[in-house]
Scaffold this active site. Sequence first.
Site, PDB file in Angstrom:
ATOM      1  N   GLY A   1      -5.472   5.023  -4.256  1.00  0.00           N
ATOM      2  CA  GLY A   1      -5.320   4.391  -5.563  1.00  0.00           C
ATOM      3  C   GLY A   1      -4.563   3.078  -5.563  1.00  0.00           C
ATOM      4  CG  ASN A   2      -2.291   2.006  -2.226  1.00  0.00           C
ATOM      5  OD1 ASN A   2      -1.087   1.982  -2.395  1.00  0.00           O
ATOM      6  ND2 ASN A   2      -2.882   2.948  -1.493  1.00  0.00           N
TER       7      ASN A   2
ATOM      8  CB  SER B   1      -2.670  -3.877  -6.574  1.00  0.00           C
ATOM      9  OG  SER B   1      -2.043  -3.112  -5.566  1.00  0.00           O
TER      10      SER B   1
ATOM     11  CG  HIS C   1      -2.386   0.029   0.893  1.00  0.00           C
ATOM     12  ND1 HIS C   1      -3.019  -0.993   0.225  1.00  0.00           N
ATOM     13  CD2 HIS C   1      -3.340   0.986   1.118  1.00  0.00           C
ATOM     14  CE1 HIS C   1      -4.301  -0.691   0.073  1.00  0.00           C
ATOM     15  NE2 HIS C   1      -4.527   0.513   0.593  1.00  0.00           N
TER      16      HIS C   1
END
Length: 378
Positions: free
Chosen positions: A198-199, A203, A193
């Site tokens: 916006g993680n 991903s 993270h």
Amino acid sequence: MLFPTPSLAVDDERVLDEIERMRLALRHQVRTAPAKWTEGLRKYLTADAVAASNSIEGFKVSTIDVEDLLEGERDVEVSEENREETLAYQRMMTYIQTLHDVDDFSYSKGLVNGLHWMLQGHRHTVRKPAGQWRRGPVYVTDARDPSIAAYTAPDAGDVPSLMEELVDWLNDGDEAHPLVRAAMAHLHLVSIHPWADGNGRMSRSLQTLMIAREGVLAPEFSSIEAWLGRPGNTWEYYRELGRRGSEYLPDQDVSGWVRFNLTAYHQQAQTVQGRLDRSGQVWSLLADFVEAAGMDERVVTALHDVAMSGRVRRSRYEHAEGLSVQQAQRDLRELVTAQVLEPVGRTRARYYTAGPRFPERALGVARTPMRLVAPFVG
């Protein structure tokens, strides 16, 4: 420290083999299919991935509205926030798609931060900087009670070294199958993270990039984001991530995560194959209809959009067939006169849906739902 890549069980190997066979068959079919309708499918799959991944984060825009936005259509009835999020994600995904065959490609902290700026630059603030590692703690809150931290990410001071380790792993990595590595990359990044926001989308996008770099399928066919965005699958996605614990504990067995992703790969391949098959059948039926009616064969493109997506706009048809505004307007007007299409709305916001004389067989094929097979049984 990153999560160790688990060894595959016998069932995992079987499912992975099935996925590989489906993807190779799909590649062959796409390469031999007429370019006109495979191009439409590519655009649909890109839009579906963007719509689904954004929906997981609470930005709700239908796939067909995303398609229109990606075509540059301005008169789409969505909020300004949803428009910005859609276009930002599309720009990042477009760049990711262009990287699939770059010869001297390598992963770097600069690359992932640049991708993050494309995604979040319009939201950049001092408190939540875009394209930079977060400067403080970050939590994933419980969906039922935001006062509870379902997951607490590693300390901000550990992010640079963890991301350096991840970049080294991305470039050198292990000997696992590329699809397994892509799933692991998703888990590594979402668990670290590294950004304030916006993680999740980053991903999922990293996973898409790694699958596209593998080279079996074109980038538009490589994402599992649409599968993850279905409501039931989204719930399972969060549940599977939740099984990793409420804090970063990489020294654990993550076989369940890999198996979850194998299911996603398998069912997304089934979904794309089913849409490709239906798309081809619908195209053939519409081509026969147009020929029998004495219409220009180019209008099949407009009718195909209506059958498969529910509507077509003049600008979309114009771009797809390389027509002038006047030519596209004339074709659509003639289809309305023939009661094959019906106009909805006025002037620039107008679009066209199926009219009373639209060929029912084509609509029937397009609207027939498919059945997905669960790869793991029992």
